[in-house]
Design an enzyme around this catalytic site. Structure first.
Site, PDB file in Angstrom:
ATOM      1  N   ASN A  12       0.893  -1.090  -0.135  1.00 49.77           N
ATOM      2  CA  ASN A  12       0.085   0.077  -0.053  1.00 49.77           C
ATOM      3  C   ASN A  12       0.784   1.334  -0.109  1.00 49.77           C
ATOM      4  O   ASN A  12       1.341   1.612   0.915  1.00 49.77           O
ATOM      5  CB  ASN A  12      -1.109  -0.024   1.160  1.00 49.77           C
ATOM      6  CG  ASN A  12      -1.839   1.034   1.531  1.00 49.77           C
ATOM      7  OD1 ASN A  12      -2.182   1.967   0.272  1.00 49.77           O
ATOM      8  ND2 ASN A  12      -2.415   1.482   2.480  1.00 49.77           N
ATOM      9  N   LYS A  14      -0.047   4.318  -0.542  1.00 52.87           N
ATOM     10  CA  LYS A  14      -0.424   5.420   0.035  1.00 52.87           C
ATOM     11  C   LYS A  14      -0.298   6.786  -0.599  1.00 52.87           C
ATOM     12  O   LYS A  14      -0.380   6.512  -2.179  1.00 52.87           O
ATOM     13  CB  LYS A  14      -0.209   5.700   1.543  1.00 52.87           C
ATOM     14  CG  LYS A  14      -0.482   4.351   2.536  1.00 52.87           C
ATOM     15  CD  LYS A  14      -0.120   4.739   3.793  1.00 52.87           C
ATOM     16  CE  LYS A  14      -0.253   3.359   4.836  1.00 52.87           C
ATOM     17  NZ  LYS A  14      -0.181   3.609   6.094  1.00 52.87           N
ATOM     18  N   HIS A  97      -9.603   1.221   4.691  1.00 52.53           N
ATOM     19  CA  HIS A  97      -8.344   1.228   5.288  1.00 52.53           C
ATOM     20  C   HIS A  97      -8.739   2.088   6.657  1.00 52.53           C
ATOM     21  O   HIS A  97      -9.461   3.285   6.588  1.00 52.53           O
ATOM     22  CB  HIS A  97      -7.505   1.698   4.730  1.00 52.53           C
ATOM     23  CG  HIS A  97      -6.026   1.705   4.991  1.00 52.53           C
ATOM     24  ND1 HIS A  97      -5.404   2.744   5.722  1.00 52.53           N
ATOM     25  CD2 HIS A  97      -5.019   0.847   4.758  1.00 52.53           C
ATOM     26  CE1 HIS A  97      -4.104   2.411   6.196  1.00 52.53           C
ATOM     27  NE2 HIS A  97      -3.999   1.154   5.576  1.00 52.53           N
ATOM     28  N   GLU A  99      -6.956   4.629   7.368  1.00 54.40           N
ATOM     29  CA  GLU A  99      -6.768   6.018   7.120  1.00 54.40           C
ATOM     30  C   GLU A  99      -8.104   6.707   6.594  1.00 54.40           C
ATOM     31  O   GLU A  99      -8.492   8.006   6.691  1.00 54.40           O
ATOM     32  CB  GLU A  99      -5.540   6.209   6.438  1.00 54.40           C
ATOM     33  CG  GLU A  99      -4.405   6.016   7.087  1.00 54.40           C
ATOM     34  CD  GLU A  99      -3.227   5.660   6.804  1.00 54.40           C
ATOM     35  OE1 GLU A  99      -1.985   5.377   7.196  1.00 54.40           O
ATOM     36  OE2 GLU A  99      -3.064   5.353   5.275  1.00 54.40           O
ATOM     37  N   GLU A 168      -5.562  -4.589  10.841  1.00 49.06           N
ATOM     38  CA  GLU A 168      -4.543  -3.547  10.865  1.00 49.06           C
ATOM     39  C   GLU A 168      -4.816  -2.770  12.030  1.00 49.06           C
ATOM     40  O   GLU A 168      -5.661  -1.829  12.220  1.00 49.06           O
ATOM     41  CB  GLU A 168      -4.622  -2.547   9.925  1.00 49.06           C
ATOM     42  CG  GLU A 168      -6.090  -2.270   9.172  1.00 49.06           C
ATOM     43  CD  GLU A 168      -5.902  -1.111   8.243  1.00 49.06           C
ATOM     44  OE1 GLU A 168      -4.883  -0.857   7.604  1.00 49.06           O
ATOM     45  OE2 GLU A 168      -7.091  -0.134   8.447  1.00 49.06           O
TER      46      GLU A 168
END
Length: 254
Positions: A12, A14, A97, A99, A168
Site C-alpha cells: 500500500n 498510500k 482502510h 486512514e 490492521e
C-alpha cells in the site's frame, strides 16, 4: 499455514511516489528472481495506476486501487469507480482502510457499500479491520472486530477464494509499534472463528487473513509463521523495492 491458503504480500503506497519512482520500483521487482509460493499486489495512488499497470504487464504481480466509490458512476468529484479501476488494469481494491475511516469519516455502513461495489465489478477486496489504541486499552478489540466484520458481510456475498481480510491494529500503523506475533495470531484466530460462525467453516478456512501494522523484513518472518497469518498489508516498507521483496520472500518461505 493450512488449508492451502497461499501467502499474499500487498504493497500500500498510500500518497507516495511519482511516475519515475514507480517505474523504477516495478523494474526492480521484475528484475528479481521469480517468487514461488506467494502472491504480490501493488496498490499505488490513483494517478500512478496506469504507470504501474503498464510496468507490471505480463508479470505475476497484480495491481489494485486504494479506494473506490460505492456508486458505479455519477457526480462525485475526486472519487473513482470500480469500473474505472478495472479499466485502469486493477484486479484488487482496498476497502475500509483505517486512514479512510479516520481522514474521511468512513463508517461501517459506507465500508459495506464500497465492499459490495468492489464485488459487483469483479475486484478482489482487501477488507481492513482494526482497533485504535484507546479501544485496545479498554479491552474492546474483539468487540470492534466483531462489529466491523458483521457490518461488512451484510451487503455482499463473501467468497473465501477471492476475498481477503487485513487486520490492521490502528495503533501500529506508521508508528513503529507492531503487534507481537501472539497478539496478531489472537486477532486473526478470532476473525477466523467469527467467519466460521457468520458464514461457514469452509469459507473461514479458505479465506486469507493479512496482518498490517509496521511490517518490515525483520519482523515478517516471525509473524508469518503464526497459523492464521497468511501475509501482510505493507505500508512504509513497501516503498523500498528491496524491503518489499524481502517481505514477499518471507511469505514464500512460509
Amino acid at each position: 499455514m493450512s488449508d492451502g491458503r497461499r501467502p499474499l504480500a500487498a504493497a500500500n503506497w498510500k500518497m507516495h511516489l511519482l511516475r519515475g519512482e514507480a517505474r523504477a520500483f516495478c523494474e526492480q521487482l521484475r528484475a528479481a528472481p521469480p517468487t514461488v509460493g506467494a502472491d504480490a499486489v501493488i496498490f499505488p495512488s490513483h494517478p500512478l495506476l496506469g504507470t504501474v499497470a503498464e510496468a507490471l504487464a505480463g508479470s505475476e504481480i497484480e495491481v489494485g486501487g486504494q479506494d473506490l466509490h460505492p456508486e458505479d458512476t455519477g457526480a462525485h468529484t475526486g472519487d473513482v469507480s470500480g469500473a474505472q479501476l478495472v479499466d485502469a488494469g486493477c484486479r484488487w481494491a482496498i476497502i475500509g482502510h483505517s486512514e479512510r475511516r479516520r481522514d474521511h469519516g468512513e463508517d461501517d455502513a459506507l465500508v459495506s457499500r464500497k465492499l459490495a461495489a468492489a464485488v459487483r465489478h469483479g475486484l478482489r477486496p482487501i477488507l481492513c479491520l482494526g482497533e485504535t489504541r484507546d479501544e485496545r486499552r479498554a479491552g474492546e478489540t474483539f468487540a470492534v472486530l466483531e462489529r466491523q466484520l458483521s457490518a461488512a458481510l451484510t451487503t455482499a456475498p463473501v467468497d473465501g477464494a477471492s476475498w481477503v481480510i487485513a487486520y490492521e491494529p490502528v495503533w501500529a500503523i506508521g508508528t513503529g509499534d507492531v503487534a507481537t506475533p501472539e497478539q496478531a495470531q489472537e486477532a486473526h484466530a478470532f476473525l477466523r472463528e467469527r467467519l466460521a460462525a457468520l458464514a461457514s467453516p469452509a469459507l473461514a478456512a479458505s479465506l486469507r487473513l493479512l496482518y498490517g501494522g509496521s511490517v518490515k523484513p525483520d519482523n515478517a518472518a516471525e509473524l508469518i509463521v503464526q497459523p492464521d497469518v497468511d501475509g501482510f498489508l505493507v505500508g512504509g516498507a513497501s516503498l523500498d523495492a528491496g524491503k518489499f521483496l524481502a517481505i514477499i520472500h518471507a511469505c514464500a518461505r512460509r
